[in-house]
Design a protein around this motif. Sequence first.
Motif, PDB file in Angstrom:
ATOM      1  N   UNK A 115       0.760  -1.181   0.006  1.00  0.00           N
ATOM      2  CA  UNK A 115      -0.112   0.026   0.028  1.00  0.00           C
ATOM      3  C   UNK A 115       0.895   1.325  -0.125  1.00  0.00           C
TER       4      UNK A 115
ATOM      5  N   UNK B 142       3.893   5.392   6.399  1.00  0.00           N
ATOM      6  CA  UNK B 142       4.326   4.177   6.560  1.00  0.00           C
ATOM      7  C   UNK B 142       3.155   3.292   7.199  1.00  0.00           C
ATOM      8  N   UNK B 143       3.141   1.886   7.014  1.00  0.00           N
ATOM      9  CA  UNK B 143       2.163   0.874   7.619  1.00  0.00           C
ATOM     10  C   UNK B 143       3.079   0.069   8.540  1.00  0.00           C
TER      11      UNK B 143
ATOM     12  N   UNK C 291       0.471  -1.451  14.102  1.00  0.00           N
ATOM     13  CA  UNK C 291      -0.788  -1.410  14.436  1.00  0.00           C
ATOM     14  C   UNK C 291      -1.512  -1.765  13.130  1.00  0.00           C
ATOM     15  N   UNK C 292      -1.401  -1.591  12.039  1.00  0.00           N
ATOM     16  CA  UNK C 292      -2.077  -2.113  10.921  1.00  0.00           C
ATOM     17  C   UNK C 292      -2.264  -3.829  10.817  1.00  0.00           C
TER      18      UNK C 292
ATOM     19  N   UNK D 290      -4.058  -5.104  13.547  1.00  0.00           N
ATOM     20  CA  UNK D 290      -5.438  -5.108  13.578  1.00  0.00           C
ATOM     21  C   UNK D 290      -6.207  -6.108  12.464  1.00  0.00           C
ATOM     22  N   UNK D 291      -5.432  -6.300  11.491  1.00  0.00           N
ATOM     23  CA  UNK D 291      -6.012  -7.085  10.420  1.00  0.00           C
ATOM     24  C   UNK D 291      -5.499  -8.720  10.402  1.00  0.00           C
TER      25      UNK D 291
ATOM     26  N   UNK E  56     -10.520  -0.284   7.402  1.00  0.00           N
ATOM     27  CA  UNK E  56     -10.473   0.390   8.825  1.00  0.00           C
ATOM     28  C   UNK E  56      -9.322   0.801   9.034  1.00  0.00           C
ATOM     29  N   UNK E  57      -8.349  -0.466   8.995  1.00  0.00           N
ATOM     30  CA  UNK E  57      -6.917  -0.313   9.605  1.00  0.00           C
ATOM     31  C   UNK E  57      -6.318   0.792   8.722  1.00  0.00           C
ATOM     32  N   UNK E  58      -6.297   0.740   7.408  1.00  0.00           N
ATOM     33  CA  UNK E  58      -5.687   1.736   6.488  1.00  0.00           C
ATOM     34  C   UNK E  58      -6.218   3.200   6.794  1.00  0.00           C
TER      35      UNK E  58
ATOM     36  N   UNK F 280      -4.836   3.222  10.994  1.00  0.00           N
ATOM     37  CA  UNK F 280      -3.589   2.902  11.474  1.00  0.00           C
ATOM     38  C   UNK F 280      -2.316   3.101  10.992  1.00  0.00           C
TER      39      UNK F 280
END
Lengths: 658, 151
Positions: free
Chosen positions: A371, A384-385, A388-389, A392-393, B33-35, B38
């Motif tokens: 992404x 930056x991902x 936390x991302x 959560x996923x 949601x996370x994108x 977060x």
Amino acid sequence: MIIELGHFALILAFVLALVQCVVPVWGAVSGDRRLMAVAPPVAGMQFLLVGIAFAALSHAYVTSDFSVLNVVENSHSAKPDLYKITGVWGNHEGSLLLWVLILALFGALVAAFGRNIPADLRAATLGVQGWVTAAFLLFMLATSNPFLRVSPAPMEGNDLNPILQDVGLAIHPPLLYIGYVGFSIVFSFAIAALLLGRVDAAWARWVRPWTLLAWMFLTLGIAMGSYWAYYELGWGGYWFWDPVENASFMPWLAGTALLHSAIVMEKRGALKVWTVLLAILTFSLSLLGTFLVRSGVLTSVHAFATDPLRGTFILGILVAFIGGSLALYAWRAPLLKQGGLFAPVSREGALVLNNLLLTVAAVSVLVGTLYPLALEALTDEKISVGPPFFNLTFGPLMVPLLIAMPFGPLLAWKRGDLAAVSQRLYAVLGLALAATLVTAWAQGTEKILAALGVGLAAWVICGAVAEILSRARFRDVGLSTGLSRLYGLPGSAWGTALGHAGIGITLLGIVAVSAFEEEKVLTIRPGESVEIGDYRLAFGGLARRTGPNYIDDVGHFDIYRGGAKVAEADPAKRLYTARRMPTTEAGIVTFGLSQIYVSIGEVHADGGADIRLYHKPLVTLIWLGCLVMGGGAVVSLFDRRLRVGAPKPARRQLAAAE
Amino acid sequence: MKRDSKMTRKQRRLTMIAAAGTVLAVAVGLILFALNDQIVFFQSPSDIVAKTIPDGQRIRLGGLVAEDSVTRGENAEVRFTVTDTVESVNVVYVGLLPDLFREGQGVVTEGVMKPDGLFYADNVLAKHDENYMPKEVADALKGKGVWQGKE
């Protein structure tokens, strides 16, 4: 001279790969046995030639031959011998040579041990393996030749990046590559099957041991990389969701799914189309990982110094192989006959659920990894991902998978009885609830999520034990017959149980560290002490120590528990003299399954030092769990039933190949 | 399970598709949601001065560590200035700096802006290579170069 020999061997390997690309595949498609018979000796010879090239480069490193550019850039005469050898793959060109060596190794292994595979399937598989090998050999020769000379030769080299001067470099990349690249042979099997238009249960039985082998090495490679990062980088973390970590984790997820769908295909003849697709996707993710690491599109601890040509070239390989194989799949997959009906609640159904969750999890990791690249390309916005991302996923997708895990192996094929299986899991559920309650009671109710995590881990581990016990049928047959039944269980049953238990053990470690870890950051002066967990660390001051190619400032800590001295820790700030580059050497002491972790930062003029201190409960379980998983794969590989029609020493064939 | 035995082929297939659809929908929901929530945007000091960033929003601040700006306090507290040669932001960080953190070198810090005008970082990144300039920082500085060139 030896260097030119290596270079020549590499060119010869490329030419042979071209032969391997065409002749056996043509033979397989047209049914000409003489053309098919070309494949095994060519594959063997190719491994030999790449091996010679690898040996030549290693020789240049060991003898510090600074007329070779690659050695100049990555070695130093004062470097310890072990790192002279491991330095061979501590850089882009050398690690690519290792990559290709393993590619050729798997071709040679199939040539040597794949005697029971039908001649046309084997020839086509080796042919496809030849395509991959040829592409990467061309990439090496065109853009990343490790055998380039430099004139005049400098007196001394630039040394290897100090962070890589560790025994971890000897273990992590080879293991990881055997796993990562090992999936190439599964890919080749899939493409060969599509070319021949024939995929059946037997195909799954030939493919499964190779998948298992690659998966085992990938598991161990990822675990080793994680532990290496943990002790070497001095941050105390074991997984950063770094794009390059994700690059190795995505093939692992897809490979794990493949391992499970291949079982359905072998046992029940169902999920053929899906299994072939997974085999293609798993190696495609390996290729994607290679692209991410070597193209310089990412900011990462792993990225190699790169030039744009390399990135473009690898992107070309990536597009050609992924696009080509998916196109072939779209064209040929409708030919594959569907078979094996099953009810949603059944062993097959459970394995489908496993596949569904694992592939969706892999997709979520893929989205998080790519992404930022996509967004920057489209909008110029930089993001930056981070963890936390992924927490959560990826996390919520793993929970149902882990809850379902103990059910799967207990369900019957074709049509299972969920109520009966649930009854057999009452004891496991009781143990899991007990673990949750004990944790909540001991750690306080505000850590209720952690308590549930511990319960989930207990559920998975006890579920694996329950599965093995239920197969022994102690209740029906008594202790002694039960024990002998236990001994006589097939390796694959033990493999399943160990694999699943390993996941639970790793999970337990992750939960314990995330929830119950203690961290302190402080400045400490000689004579002072600091408490963490049940331990007290007394700082004895700093001393200077000289190593072969570095200087250490070592801090000394005496560790006390209940007034008695139990251990010592010696973390250091290290300066590598050739590159003037500092590193942090953490002081790690293991107590049972837990660890105390100290690293030193800034050193003050008054003899004090900034330190970061951790107490990490049960942290070692994270990696021990992976070892258990690897052990499960080993046991499974020795299963008699897998050996029938699969890897089996073939002395005559080998003699013919030589 | 008697019910299953009565299921037709079509019903079985529909059950599978429904299960797959549910998992996919949940996953897509989580990812979106996370994108939204977060991810952390990268900002240069000029961006921070120009835009008002809501208090408490996590950002990544990148640039060069200004020369002679590093001061150390008690208990591993460090203060330094991150600059993109046009604007600069003062950063407070408690913890151990990476080995390759140096004045005049590129750095990326992650944390929040507080109303006192200081950036409270809880993570400081510098790469494991002495020649390293974080990619975002290099791009941001290049951007500044172009902008100055036009003036």
